[in-house]
Scaffold this active site. Structure first.
Site, short mmCIF file in Angstrom:
data_model
loop_
_atom_site.label_atom_id
_atom_site.label_comp_id
_atom_site.label_asym_id
_atom_site.label_seq_id
_atom_site.Cartn_x
_atom_site.Cartn_y
_atom_site.Cartn_z
N HIS A 9 0.87 -1.19 0.00
CA HIS A 9 0.00 0.00 0.00
C HIS A 9 0.89 1.23 0.00
O HIS A 9 1.28 1.75 1.05
CB HIS A 9 -0.92 -0.04 1.22
N GLU A 192 -11.51 3.16 5.48
CA GLU A 192 -10.51 4.09 6.02
C GLU A 192 -11.29 5.19 6.74
O GLU A 192 -11.34 5.24 7.95
CB GLU A 192 -9.65 4.67 4.88
N ASP A 270 1.61 4.03 2.77
CA ASP A 270 0.57 4.85 2.12
C ASP A 270 1.18 6.00 1.31
O ASP A 270 1.36 5.86 0.10
CB ASP A 270 -0.44 5.35 3.16
N ASP A 271 1.48 7.12 1.97
CA ASP A 271 2.05 8.30 1.29
C ASP A 271 3.21 8.80 2.15
O ASP A 271 3.09 9.83 2.83
CB ASP A 271 0.97 9.38 1.15
N1 HPA Z 1 -6.73 7.19 0.88
C1 HPA Z 1 -7.40 7.48 -0.22
N2 HPA Z 1 -6.83 7.97 -1.29
C2 HPA Z 1 -5.51 8.18 -1.29
C3 HPA Z 1 -4.77 7.89 -0.18
C4 HPA Z 1 -5.41 7.36 0.97
O1 HPA Z 1 -4.82 7.06 2.02
N3 HPA Z 1 -3.49 8.23 -0.49
C5 HPA Z 1 -3.48 8.67 -1.77
N4 HPA Z 1 -4.71 8.65 -2.26
ZN ZN Z 2 -3.84 4.68 0.27
#
Ligand code: HPA
Ligand code: ZN
Length: 327
Positions: A9, A192, A270-271
């Protein structure tokens, strides 16, 4: 030496570090609404998913050429290799680029160039997951899938990301059906910020094999039981959950409870450019904040290889390397 693991992810656009953003902006003559790297870093304080996405999409404007996408991918691989990542399944958001005039071919050719030879150069096997932006229309997603058809040999799966609430998985039923017909695997962000029933819908309607995030399933014990029984992996992103205020602080993160319930949880970043750390910092963070045992850390790493879209010999090789690893 960090534990060997798979990262499942990771949004490639979310690995854009401020320094690289400024360098690309200068090279491409793109305007950034910040004066300095420090000022940009200072803007990384988010209220929720949407406030993060606003900045994330704004910064994609610096990514314009194949070379930009190639450098972005290489920078991620260099970091990931140093963090014990052996295999990475990497999300990309084509609509974030085609929507501002960058062709799909530029994005995929650039990323492919960056990932080329990654096993030899960085010791990482890779796959690309094409994500649809769920706050755009199903027609736009279908058009994106059509644009991907000449490049299917470079893509392992489709995913679903961006603003979750109000954009249920079923909106994309036909797109996922078509992706399956094209031979792609399927995952989706669900649970989420969105409700637990989005997780069930992603499984039942989109027929996904993994759920990205999924931490809100804990609100529905029957759904937890199902995920445990069916061994559906969840790609959990602890630092992201704290930064986007899904949980208050790392010490309150439910990851340990998820493991104790028998959920197939994995740890991911994630990011990472935005959320304060790459995958290994996430591992260390939850180990310290939640007091995870060596056995639990081993389970998390094992789950990552078991949940990955790997062929059997490669999976076995990674699992054997993990089995020999001393915590
Ligand atoms: N959630 C949803 N969209 C996204 C995310 C996330 O954590 N990161 C980049 N796009
Ligand atoms: Zn994500």
């Amino acid at each position: 030496m960090p534990v060997p693991k798979a990262e499942l992810h990771i949004h490639i656009e979310g690995t854009l570090e401020p320094e690289l953003a400024f360098a690309l902006a200068a090279r491409n003559g793109a305007e950034l609404p910040f004066d300095s790297v420090a000022q940009l870093r200072d803007a990384y304080r988010f209220e929720d998913l949407q406030s993060f996405l606003d900045l994330y999409y704004r910064l994609t404007d610096v990514l314009r050429t194949e070379q930009d996408f190639a450098e972005l991918a290489e920078a991620y691989l260099a970091r990931a290799g140093a963090e014990g990542v052996r295999h990475a399944e990497i999300f990309f958001d084509p609509q974030a680029h085609t929507g501002r005039g960058v062709p799909f071919s530029t994005v995929i050719e650039g990323l492919s160039k960056g990932l080329h030879d990654s096993a030899q150069r960085y010791g990482i096997s890779t796959g690309l997951i094409l994500c649809f932006l769920r706050d755009q229309s199903a027609e736009s997603a279908m058009e994106t899938l059509r644009a991907a058809e000449p490049y299917l040999d470079r893509i392992i799966a489709v995913g679903l990301d961006s603003a979750e609430v109000g954009h249920p998985p079923a909106k994309f039923a036909a797109v996922y059906q078509r992706a399956r017909e094209l031979g792609l695997r399927a995952v989706a962000h669900a649970g989420e910020e969105g409700p637990p029933h989005y997780v069930a819908e992603a499984l039942d309607v989109l027929r996904v094999e993994r759920i990205d995030h999924g931490i809100r399933v804990l609100e529905d014990p029957a759904l937890v039981e199902r995920l445990v029984r069916e061994r559906i992996p969840l790609t959990v992103c602890p630092f992201s959950n704290v930064r986007l205020r899904v949980v208050d602080q790392l010490a309150d993160h439910p990851l340990r409870r998820m493991l104790e319930l028998g959920l197939v949880a994995t740890v991911n970043s994630d990011d990472p450019a935005y959320f304060g750390g790459y995958v290994h910092e996430n591992f260390d963070g939850v180990r310290d904040a939640l007091g995870l045992s060596a056995d639990q850390l081993r389970t998390l790493a094992r789950n990552s290889f078991e949940a990955a879209f790997l062929d059997a010999p490669t999976r076995t090789r990674y699992l054997e390397e993990l089995a020999a690893y001393q915590f």
